[in-house]
Design a protein around this motif. Sequence first.
Motif, PDB file in Angstrom:
ATOM      1  N   GLU A 128       0.717  -1.344  -0.273  1.00 26.57           N
ATOM      2  CA  GLU A 128      -0.009  -0.053  -0.085  1.00 26.57           C
ATOM      3  C   GLU A 128       0.924   1.427  -0.056  1.00 26.57           C
ATOM      4  OE1 GLU A 128      -0.445  -2.804   2.402  1.00 26.57           O
ATOM      5  OE2 GLU A 128      -2.185  -3.839   1.414  1.00 26.57           O
ATOM      6  N   ALA A 129       2.138   1.066   0.781  1.00 26.20           N
ATOM      7  CA  ALA A 129       2.663   2.277   0.831  1.00 26.20           C
ATOM      8  C   ALA A 129       4.218   2.416   0.104  1.00 26.20           C
ATOM      9  CB  ALA A 129       3.368   2.512   2.193  1.00 26.20           C
ATOM     10  N   ALA A 130       4.316   1.201  -0.844  1.00 25.63           N
ATOM     11  CA  ALA A 130       5.117   1.819  -1.839  1.00 25.63           C
ATOM     12  C   ALA A 130       4.919   2.455  -3.097  1.00 25.63           C
ATOM     13  CB  ALA A 130       5.193   0.365  -3.156  1.00 25.63           C
ATOM     14  N   GLY A 131       3.830   2.552  -3.892  1.00 28.46           N
ATOM     15  CA  GLY A 131       4.026   3.829  -4.961  1.00 28.46           C
ATOM     16  C   GLY A 131       3.848   4.749  -4.384  1.00 28.46           C
ATOM     17  N   SER A 132       3.701   5.617  -3.044  1.00 31.49           N
ATOM     18  CA  SER A 132       4.108   6.913  -2.847  1.00 31.49           C
ATOM     19  C   SER A 132       5.745   6.506  -2.580  1.00 31.49           C
ATOM     20  CB  SER A 132       3.155   7.610  -1.861  1.00 31.49           C
ATOM     21  OG  SER A 132       3.146   6.807  -0.206  1.00 31.49           O
ATOM     22  N   ALA A 133       6.411   5.950  -1.800  1.00 32.48           N
ATOM     23  CA  ALA A 133       7.385   5.589  -1.463  1.00 32.48           C
ATOM     24  C   ALA A 133       8.792   6.217  -2.580  1.00 32.48           C
ATOM     25  CB  ALA A 133       7.838   4.709  -0.652  1.00 32.48           C
ATOM     26  N   ALA A 134       7.869   4.881  -3.834  1.00 33.21           N
ATOM     27  CA  ALA A 134       8.930   5.196  -4.865  1.00 33.21           C
ATOM     28  C   ALA A 134       8.508   6.003  -5.965  1.00 33.21           C
ATOM     29  CB  ALA A 134       7.796   3.993  -5.797  1.00 33.21           C
ATOM     30  N   GLY A 135       7.962   7.177  -5.328  1.00 31.11           N
ATOM     31  CA  GLY A 135       7.459   8.398  -5.734  1.00 31.11           C
ATOM     32  C   GLY A 135       8.191   9.657  -4.961  1.00 31.11           C
TER      33      GLY A 135
END
Length: 182
Positions: A16-23
């Motif tokens: 769930e948090a991977a997308g924002s961390a990638a950004g």
Amino acid sequence: MSDHIQHLIDLSTNVEAAGSAAGALRQWLLATEVVGDSPDRQGHYVPGPRWATAVSAPDENAPFGTVEIHVGRQRYDAGEAWQPLECASCGHSPSIDSVEDIEAVLEQLFEFGEAWGETGEPTVACEACGKARPLGDWRGASTAVGNLAVSFVNWPGPLTDEFVDTVRARLGVRMLVIDERL
């Protein structure tokens, strides 16, 4: 010519948090100019004007590779660059004196990777000292599963420890670096 990929695999971030961390990681790589600001058609980035700040012994003549940021549960392994595990506590590593020893180590690494993909990161106990640690904490871990990773594909030099430590600190996670050779 074979491919060399340096994977920085986040072992902590959930899906769930991977997308924002990638950004956030992408923005930092762009802001520091380690990568260029225009991704190719596949969404991969080329080295930017300050790419050499990320590598030791930069090779100005090396063909330039790409940077890929992966989001979603994925397995990574070292390919031909596999290593036997080495206990982070006592330094024990299995002896490799024969083809059978190599096959046994490779089978064990495959099983660890499969288990990680199915049920989560395995805990491995050292046969010498008995200390048990998550697989990602062992030196020489040649397989990992993560929800976020950044891969430096055919990059013009090996990444520095300082650069890897900075990425780790920015993400605030456990991270495993796997060098893959294809």
